[in-house]
Each structure stands twice: as C-alpha cells, then as structure tokens.
Design a protein around this motif. Structure first.
Motif, PDB file in Angstrom:
ATOM      1  N   ILE A  94      29.947  22.613  31.337  1.00 25.23           N
ATOM      2  CA  ILE A  94      29.086  22.111  30.116  1.00 25.23           C
ATOM      3  C   ILE A  94      28.548  23.132  29.262  1.00 25.23           C
ATOM      4  O   ILE A  94      28.464  22.886  27.846  1.00 25.23           O
ATOM      5  CB  ILE A  94      27.766  21.611  30.793  1.00 25.23           C
ATOM      6  CG1 ILE A  94      28.065  20.301  31.509  1.00 25.23           C
ATOM      7  CG2 ILE A  94      26.798  21.071  29.644  1.00 25.23           C
ATOM      8  CD1 ILE A  94      26.781  19.965  32.468  1.00 25.23           C
ATOM      9  N   TYR A  95      28.573  24.505  29.863  1.00 24.96           N
ATOM     10  CA  TYR A  95      28.030  25.398  28.862  1.00 24.96           C
ATOM     11  C   TYR A  95      29.048  26.465  28.489  1.00 24.96           C
ATOM     12  O   TYR A  95      28.685  27.515  27.611  1.00 24.96           O
ATOM     13  CB  TYR A  95      26.783  26.305  29.654  1.00 24.96           C
ATOM     14  CG  TYR A  95      25.933  25.097  29.944  1.00 24.96           C
ATOM     15  CD1 TYR A  95      25.000  25.044  28.978  1.00 24.96           C
ATOM     16  CD2 TYR A  95      25.731  24.644  31.220  1.00 24.96           C
ATOM     17  CE1 TYR A  95      23.764  24.054  29.380  1.00 24.96           C
ATOM     18  CE2 TYR A  95      24.580  23.635  31.510  1.00 24.96           C
ATOM     19  CZ  TYR A  95      23.769  23.352  30.547  1.00 24.96           C
ATOM     20  OH  TYR A  95      22.586  22.741  30.791  1.00 24.96           O
ATOM     21  N   ALA A  96      30.094  26.539  28.869  1.00 23.32           N
ATOM     22  CA  ALA A  96      31.250  27.749  29.002  1.00 23.32           C
ATOM     23  C   ALA A  96      32.759  27.359  28.706  1.00 23.32           C
ATOM     24  O   ALA A  96      33.126  26.383  29.659  1.00 23.32           O
ATOM     25  CB  ALA A  96      31.078  28.572  29.899  1.00 23.32           C
ATOM     26  N   ASN A  97      33.230  28.134  28.168  1.00 21.20           N
ATOM     27  CA  ASN A  97      34.754  28.337  27.966  1.00 21.20           C
ATOM     28  C   ASN A  97      35.208  29.195  28.990  1.00 21.20           C
ATOM     29  O   ASN A  97      35.250  30.325  28.819  1.00 21.20           O
ATOM     30  CB  ASN A  97      35.189  28.661  26.618  1.00 21.20           C
ATOM     31  CG  ASN A  97      36.884  28.627  26.493  1.00 21.20           C
ATOM     32  OD1 ASN A  97      37.735  28.122  27.409  1.00 21.20           O
ATOM     33  ND2 ASN A  97      37.152  29.477  25.570  1.00 21.20           N
ATOM     34  N   ILE A  98      35.935  28.654  30.130  1.00 23.10           N
ATOM     35  CA  ILE A  98      36.307  29.560  31.151  1.00 23.10           C
ATOM     36  C   ILE A  98      37.899  28.798  31.525  1.00 23.10           C
ATOM     37  O   ILE A  98      38.303  27.991  31.073  1.00 23.10           O
ATOM     38  CB  ILE A  98      35.473  29.489  32.480  1.00 23.10           C
ATOM     39  CG1 ILE A  98      35.366  28.169  33.206  1.00 23.10           C
ATOM     40  CG2 ILE A  98      33.854  30.024  31.997  1.00 23.10           C
ATOM     41  CD1 ILE A  98      34.962  28.243  34.484  1.00 23.10           C
ATOM     42  N   TRP A  99      38.431  29.642  32.251  1.00 22.52           N
ATOM     43  CA  TRP A  99      39.675  29.195  33.036  1.00 22.52           C
ATOM     44  C   TRP A  99      39.381  28.180  33.942  1.00 22.52           C
ATOM     45  O   TRP A  99      39.048  28.446  35.121  1.00 22.52           O
ATOM     46  CB  TRP A  99      40.490  30.391  33.476  1.00 22.52           C
ATOM     47  CG  TRP A  99      41.883  30.070  33.507  1.00 22.52           C
ATOM     48  CD1 TRP A  99      42.495  29.706  34.900  1.00 22.52           C
ATOM     49  CD2 TRP A  99      43.068  29.978  32.688  1.00 22.52           C
ATOM     50  NE1 TRP A  99      43.646  29.466  34.796  1.00 22.52           N
ATOM     51  CE2 TRP A  99      44.178  29.731  33.507  1.00 22.52           C
ATOM     52  CE3 TRP A  99      43.007  30.470  31.311  1.00 22.52           C
ATOM     53  CZ2 TRP A  99      45.316  29.598  32.567  1.00 22.52           C
ATOM     54  CZ3 TRP A  99      44.337  30.276  30.831  1.00 22.52           C
ATOM     55  CH2 TRP A  99      45.728  29.739  31.638  1.00 22.52           C
ATOM     56  N   ASN A 100      39.538  26.993  33.925  1.00 31.18           N
ATOM     57  CA  ASN A 100      39.521  26.093  34.958  1.00 31.18           C
ATOM     58  C   ASN A 100      40.584  25.849  35.861  1.00 31.18           C
ATOM     59  O   ASN A 100      40.363  24.976  36.915  1.00 31.18           O
ATOM     60  CB  ASN A 100      39.193  24.670  34.272  1.00 31.18           C
ATOM     61  CG  ASN A 100      37.839  24.843  33.530  1.00 31.18           C
ATOM     62  OD1 ASN A 100      36.883  24.856  34.144  1.00 31.18           O
ATOM     63  ND2 ASN A 100      37.998  24.794  32.214  1.00 31.18           N
ATOM     64  N   GLY A 101      41.692  26.331  35.638  1.00 32.12           N
ATOM     65  CA  GLY A 101      42.964  26.320  36.505  1.00 32.12           C
ATOM     66  C   GLY A 101      42.657  26.899  37.794  1.00 32.12           C
ATOM     67  O   GLY A 101      41.799  27.728  38.012  1.00 32.12           O
ATOM     68  N   ARG A 102      43.335  26.582  38.920  1.00 31.31           N
ATOM     69  CA  ARG A 102      43.322  27.203  40.088  1.00 31.31           C
ATOM     70  C   ARG A 102      43.853  28.365  40.344  1.00 31.31           C
ATOM     71  O   ARG A 102      43.200  29.555  40.825  1.00 31.31           O
ATOM     72  CB  ARG A 102      44.318  26.312  41.261  1.00 31.31           C
ATOM     73  CG  ARG A 102      44.129  27.100  42.667  1.00 31.31           C
ATOM     74  CD  ARG A 102      45.105  26.298  43.629  1.00 31.31           C
ATOM     75  NE  ARG A 102      45.050  26.891  44.854  1.00 31.31           N
ATOM     76  CZ  ARG A 102      44.119  26.715  45.828  1.00 31.31           C
ATOM     77  NH1 ARG A 102      42.997  26.037  45.577  1.00 31.31           N
ATOM     78  NH2 ARG A 102      44.309  27.255  46.994  1.00 31.31           N
ATOM     79  N   ASP A 103      44.777  29.034  39.328  1.00 36.83           N
ATOM     80  CA  ASP A 103      45.169  30.324  39.070  1.00 36.83           C
ATOM     81  C   ASP A 103      45.827  30.413  37.859  1.00 36.83           C
ATOM     82  O   ASP A 103      45.810  29.517  36.993  1.00 36.83           O
ATOM     83  CB  ASP A 103      46.364  30.569  40.287  1.00 36.83           C
ATOM     84  CG  ASP A 103      47.450  29.526  40.163  1.00 36.83           C
ATOM     85  OD1 ASP A 103      47.920  29.419  39.243  1.00 36.83           O
ATOM     86  OD2 ASP A 103      47.942  29.419  41.120  1.00 36.83           O
TER      87      ASP A 103
END
Length: 265
Positions: free
Chosen positions: A161-170
């Motif tokens: 909701i709050y951040a652009n991160i890497w959501n993939g497993r790797d």
C-alpha cells in the motif's frame, strides 16, 4: 505542515515540519539501532524524494559531473541476476540510471534521481541550500509517532500500500506486479500519517551520521528505507529500523535522497 496538491508528483513541492521534542527510535533487539528515546530540534523534511527534474536543474545550473560519470563505476540491475548481484556499467549515470542500453529518464522526470553517490547528493544540497536528514531525523519522520517496525504496525503485508518494492520471489524474473520494474514516480503510493511519501521503498535515501561500529580508517555513509529492488527475501530494509551502509562515491540505481530545508529551521 504542507501537503502535495492532489495529483502532483513533482518534488520540492513542500516540506513537513517535525516538531521539536522527545521521540522513540530504534528496535528492542536491533544491534546497530537499539531502542532509545532522543530529543531533537524542529526540522522540515521533504515530502518526497529528489526527482530527476530537480537534479537536472542542479546540473544545468552548475555543469556538475557525478561520480558515476567521472569514475564509470555505477552498479545497475536487470532481471536475471541472482540475489544481491549487480552489474557494473560504465555507461550508467543519473540520465541513464541502469545504463544506456536499458533506457533513459526522458519519461521519468518525476521519478527519484538514482545512480548518484552520497558525494553527489551533498553537492546538490550545497547548491540548493538544503541538507540531508540525519539518521535520527529520517527515522523520526518515517515513524510518524509509531514505535513499531513500520509506521502502521508490524504487518509486513501492508507494504504494497505504501511502497514500491520488489514483490517477486527472487530477482531471476522481472517483477512489475505493482506497476513498476524499477523506480516509480514520487508520491505514487500512500503517504504516512505526516504526509510523507516513499519513506519505504522506491529508493534508499542517503542520511548524515555514523554508527558506533563504522570504520575508523575510511568514511562510510548510510542510507535508509529500502528500495524498489528490496524484497521480503533480499534486503528487506523497507522499514523504520534498518540502516544500510555504502561507500561515499558508490552509485547504485536504487539510491537517492530527500532533503531537509535549512532556512525553515
């Protein structure tokens, strides 16, 4: 307190006042950042990270050449690399943050500037008559009064909701599940309770200050908040507690900064 007008994604639109007072920072079990109460003077911190548009104005005014341009030492990323692996690309600098072959910033002027070093951020601050936040100031601003790992509590699943991160497993496969492979326009995700955007994710933010176990023979600098590259399985520093460490002249495509307004202090 100032807030971004609706829909505005550019940086330097406003600063949020953090009142003077006592604040809890750190974590109960964190070795580098133990739980403690500190007192700080009031300060005004930028609502968003410094953008490519902001940095371009600095370069146009000063003809400044960044460390990555002078040293050819920028570290970039492309999907397919193993965890914690980066590529050295001599063509990368802030206008081509992941190297010329991976495209420029023409349509990303409202994204945070990256592939700049701490020394470059300091040069920008000197020109703009602002400064980097201290480690303590950044943490106080990110917490917005909370004592928890995240400003909303301890539930890591709310990070999307709050951040652009890497959501993939790797990092072996590209991850655009949140709409962005690399950086996102500043202010694309929900702010914290103070109206500050992208404290977690998007880019690591350089801060001033040192830790007790820093080298006594060479200068190291620190950045906080995690980045678009950080995932739950790799460098999950998208929180208010962890503190990263880097060389002052190193440039990565997930490093940026926000500023503190000195004239308002």
């Amino acid at each position: 307190m100032f807030f971004l007008p609706a829909g505005l994604k550019a940086q330097n639109s406003g600063f949020v006042k953090i009142p003077a007072g006592e604040y809890w920072i750190g974590g109960r079990t964190h070795q580098l950042n133990p739980l403690r109460k500190i007192r700080v003077a009031a300060f005004y911190i930028g609502q968003t990270e410094i953008t490519n548009l902001d940095f371009e104005a600095f370069v146009k005014a000063t003809s400044y050449q960044t460390d990555a341009e002078r040293l050819g030492n920028a570290m970039v990323f492309e999907p397919g690399l193993e965890e914690f692996k980066w590529l050295r690309d001599s063509t990368a600098f802030w206008r081509f943050p992941n190297g010329i072959s991976r495209g420029g910033i023409e349509d990303k002027m409202d994204h945070p500037v990256t592939s700049i070093s701490y020394a470059d951020a300091e040069a920008y601050c000197k020109w703009a008559k602002v400064r980097l936040p201290t480690l303590d100031e950044w943490e106080i601003a990110s917490r917005a009064g909370a004592k928890s790992t995240y400003f909303w509590g301890e539930d890591q699943d709310k990070i999307n909701i709050y951040a652009n991160i890497w959501n993939g497993r790797d990092h072996l496969s590209a991850d655009t599940s949140d709409g962005y492979l690399y950086t996102s326009p500043v202010g694309s995700f929900k702010p914290n309770a103070l109206g500050l955007y992208d404290l977690y994710g998007n880019v690591f933010e350089f801060c001033e200050g040192s830790l007790k176990n820093d080298s006594k023979t060479r200068k190291v600098v620190h950045a906080r908040g995690g980045s678009w590259w950080c995932s739950r399985n790799s460098c999950s520093f998208f929180n208010s507690v962890d503190i990263g460490r880097v060389s002052p002249h190193a440039s990565f495509s997930n490093q940026g900064f926000r500023t503190v307004e000195m004239t308002l202090e």
